[in-house]
Design an enzyme around this catalytic site. Sequence first.
Site, short mmCIF file in Angstrom:
data_model
loop_
_atom_site.label_atom_id
_atom_site.label_comp_id
_atom_site.label_asym_id
_atom_site.label_seq_id
_atom_site.Cartn_x
_atom_site.Cartn_y
_atom_site.Cartn_z
N GLU A 1 0.80 -1.22 0.00
CA GLU A 1 0.00 0.00 0.00
C GLU A 1 0.84 1.27 0.00
O GLU A 1 0.81 2.06 0.94
CB GLU A 1 -0.99 -0.03 1.17
N GLU B 1 -4.14 -10.64 0.15
CA GLU B 1 -4.92 -10.55 1.39
C GLU B 1 -6.36 -10.89 1.05
O GLU B 1 -6.92 -10.37 0.08
CB GLU B 1 -4.86 -9.15 2.00
C1 GAL Z 1 -4.98 -4.07 4.04
C2 GAL Z 1 -3.59 -3.82 4.52
C3 GAL Z 1 -3.29 -4.54 5.80
C4 GAL Z 1 -4.41 -4.33 6.76
C5 GAL Z 1 -5.67 -4.84 6.16
C6 GAL Z 1 -6.86 -4.63 7.03
O1 GAL Z 1 -5.40 -3.03 3.24
O2 GAL Z 1 -2.64 -4.19 3.58
O3 GAL Z 1 -2.10 -4.05 6.32
O4 GAL Z 1 -4.56 -2.99 7.02
O5 GAL Z 1 -5.95 -4.13 5.00
O6 GAL Z 1 -6.74 -5.23 8.25
#
Ligand code: GAL
Length: 990
Positions: free
Chosen positions: A446, A516
């Site tokens: 990010e 993620e």
């Molecule tokens: C993503 C980010 C993580 C964390 C997650 C939400 O956008 O890369 O670091 O913030 O969202 O828990």
Amino acid sequence: MSLRSTAATVVTDNITPTDTTDSISSTDYVEDVSPGQGALPPRAWYAPGSSDAASLSLNGRWRFRLSGTADAEDGSFAAEGYDAGDWAEVSVPGHWVLQGDGAFGSPIYTNHLYPFPVDPPRVPTENPTGDHLRTFDLPDDWPTADGTDGDDTDTVLLRFDGVESCARVWLNGTELGEFKGSRLPHEFAVGHLLKPAGNVLAVRVHQWSAGSYLEDQDQWWLPGIFRDVTLLHRPAGAVTDFFVHASYDHVEGAGTLRVDSDVPGRVTVPALGVDVATGEPVTVPVDPWTAETPKLYDGVLATAGERVRLRIGFRTVVLEDGLIKVNGRPVLLKGVNRHEWHPERGRALDLDTMREDVLLMKRHNINAVRTSHYPPHPAFLDLCDEYGLWVIDECDLETHGFVEQAWRDNPVDDDRWTPALLDRAARMVERDKNHPSVVLWSLGNEAGTGRGLTAMAEWIRDRDGSRLIHYEGDWNCRDTDVYSRMYAPHEEVERIGQGLDGGPHRRRELPFIQCEYGHAMGNGPGGLADYQHIFETYNRIQGGFVWEWIDHGIADERYGFAYGGDFGEELHDGNFVCDGLLFPDRTPSPGLVEYKKVIEPVRMGGEGRGGTVRVTNRYDFADLSALAFAWSYEVDGETVESGTLSVPALAPGESAEVKLPEPPAVVGGGESQWTVRALLADDTAWGPRGHVVAWAQLPVARTPWPAVAASVSPVASGERLITLGPAAFDARTGDLRTIGTTQLTGLRLDVWRAPTDNDHGAHWQTDPRLGPLWRKLGLHRMRHRLDAVEPGDDALTVRTRVAPAGWEVGLATVYRWTSDGSRLKLTVAVTPEGEWTLPLPRLGIRFGLPSSAAGVRWFGGGPGEAYPDTRSASMLGLWHSTVDELQTPYVRPQENGARADVRWAELGGLRIEGDPEFWFTARRWTTEQLDAANHLTDLRPDGDRVWVNLDHGQMGIGSQSCGPGALPQYHLRARRTEFSFVFSATETGD
Ligand code: GAL
């Protein structure tokens, strides 16, 4: 030969140390965008114990002084002879804000907002600054009395493995330099400064620096020297940097090894008969390294001055046919995002904790880790090599806060910062390049897009062409070898799998991963099985990484575990920091148990009556020879017979129909099924013999739903009561009072659950947030209007309307009670009225029992909780527990603890049978109390009651705390519904 390509020389050369202790006043370096000065170029890391050169750990208790600003104190504390006797002490490695019981400030949690004004590279005047002092003597057996060999060569290095966020270092009064890059190593040459005894090491650490702009990861801001500090003897002719190239040719079955070393020497690998000069390639037949079969060969790199142990894994990673292939085969990543976390020590992790993480991952079928969002302690990667995990090693880089200003002034798109970015890339790659487990480098997280990222990618590609490059933030994939996204909904992932997602040409040629997904915040994540099904359907999709491994709760007497806001932070993001598959103390949450089942590497299934079970090997590399198979045959949850099953050592991807034994002869009816388990056949490095890797249940026969003949009539008993079979009711209200000797309170329809973090949803998402919408509609304050109490010939009927104040919607609810004299049946008929636009949180009944109802037995899903889209791991069986153990301790209390598919349950002298099966929940507090609690310590038993929910339906969980909500098929819609329960007294009465 120097191994480093030119870009690495952005790491500034060693400065000439000068005695500057009395003239230090400028703190300009704190806000300087450069990575620092004085540190040596980065090089391969190896544990001190893997070398025969001497080393001295400087971990331990250090003297500590905290100031409020970067310049509050001068540098005189670094001078020899300074008396720090009245300073406090802290442990190194450690974060000062987690020590000193609050005397040293507090942690701050923000997700992506910088906790200071955004004015890069400036930081606030209030800049907590920790002066650390440690004196040490060289051990008696230290190779040289004064740290040198008597010539001009520096022969001792001082290494910092991690300091947040900016450090300035002095040894014996001489300044060595300063550095940024919190989760990266920095080494200084110090041999010429060392004395046999009374060495003074002084380290000034600033919480905020220009580097903080590059470290805006979603986690606690935790300053300090949080990784090891080590003194490393470097004998003349010792190894400096080396690069182990160990590839595998899957066609020939041969490995090619070449170890490039700055200092020439020889490489030996006894098991392979290898003895070659550094820089010389050798090809030999080998067993390859994979995460499933992590074969490591022990070797030695010997130079004139040092012997370093090598652990060599042969493997080749390529992008071919639009797929990530290792050793010629595509891999399916079943991963987690791992932040480093310990509830007392923050990011200062010891080896045992790291090993525990790896063992827990392996035991839960996880095969991949993304080191979100920085290189981990290097010893963690040794463990990944050893036990077998695919690693995406991510650089210590995130500038997420710039999103708030449409990415203006983003450091990754500003050339002034590029040296710092390249320094970070080089420090990661040089440190970690010798790990077979590392298969992808990630530029960071990010950070938007920009030239700096491209420069990093180019440098990495040039330095190490043997791995692929990952970065999620650029959906056009300019710099990457894989199209990566986070939290893409199922339907979009499916389209990507089908190649229907469009995008630039380059992207269309690339494999896809979800770096993620499945946001494991609180209860959930839901929908993992649905994702996995998509991942396994489309070749282009090479898996994903659940967010995230562990809750970052801080152990705190006030709260159990503290989260954002608990330290009075001005800006914070609450419990968004608790979104892991492990609770902060590393107890697996139901989410991890679910994930283990969803990604199990052996699939089994079939028709229980068909006489066979279909077994499929879903490993990418291993056959099934490491597994043993066992069956059991259960009737009404009791095992009647069990045995072993002979399953061929299927190759990856192969399936077989395996014959089950003849079913045992069972007298009488009963619900019967096969349960088949795949177990470790022998002890392995990560799990004992008998550890369950995968399982399945094959139903054979179901019993009919309980039947109760409505053979007795309600009878008035005095003016106030009506009796019906074993039960007594309030004649005026129709409320159930007792069944046998058991008293019941407040039995009525219930639709409310304490909203989960996923019900709440993340505030930036455009999806409607269910929790607040539910509350707006008033589902937490439903009124129960009594319309009629009607004793009839064969039933007592109670008519009600359940509805919230202020709205027209309602649920016409009829309770119909019948009995055969000893058993009592309740049939609930619910008819929605008005326009229902929202799904219901739950639909069922609830009631209170005396608190003596402490033990529970049930036949249904277990042993853990389950919800409609988190039920893969719910195993049909006969289970028992206590009410207390039924609770799942989510750090922020919320709906939890339901057991699925319950046929019957017994507690408090009652037996409850469902028609159909139901969701069972029992707790010592009401849903309202659960809803009102912010921390575990707010949950106190509600006097003398146990509250029981018997639900016909539950709303799915989804992953809406960051990602998609529950899929439509898991929505609990308001519709005409009827369901029944049969109550009777248990034989034992408890
Ligand atoms: C993503 C980010 C993580 C964390 C997650 C939400 O956008 O890369 O670091 O913030 O969202 O828990």
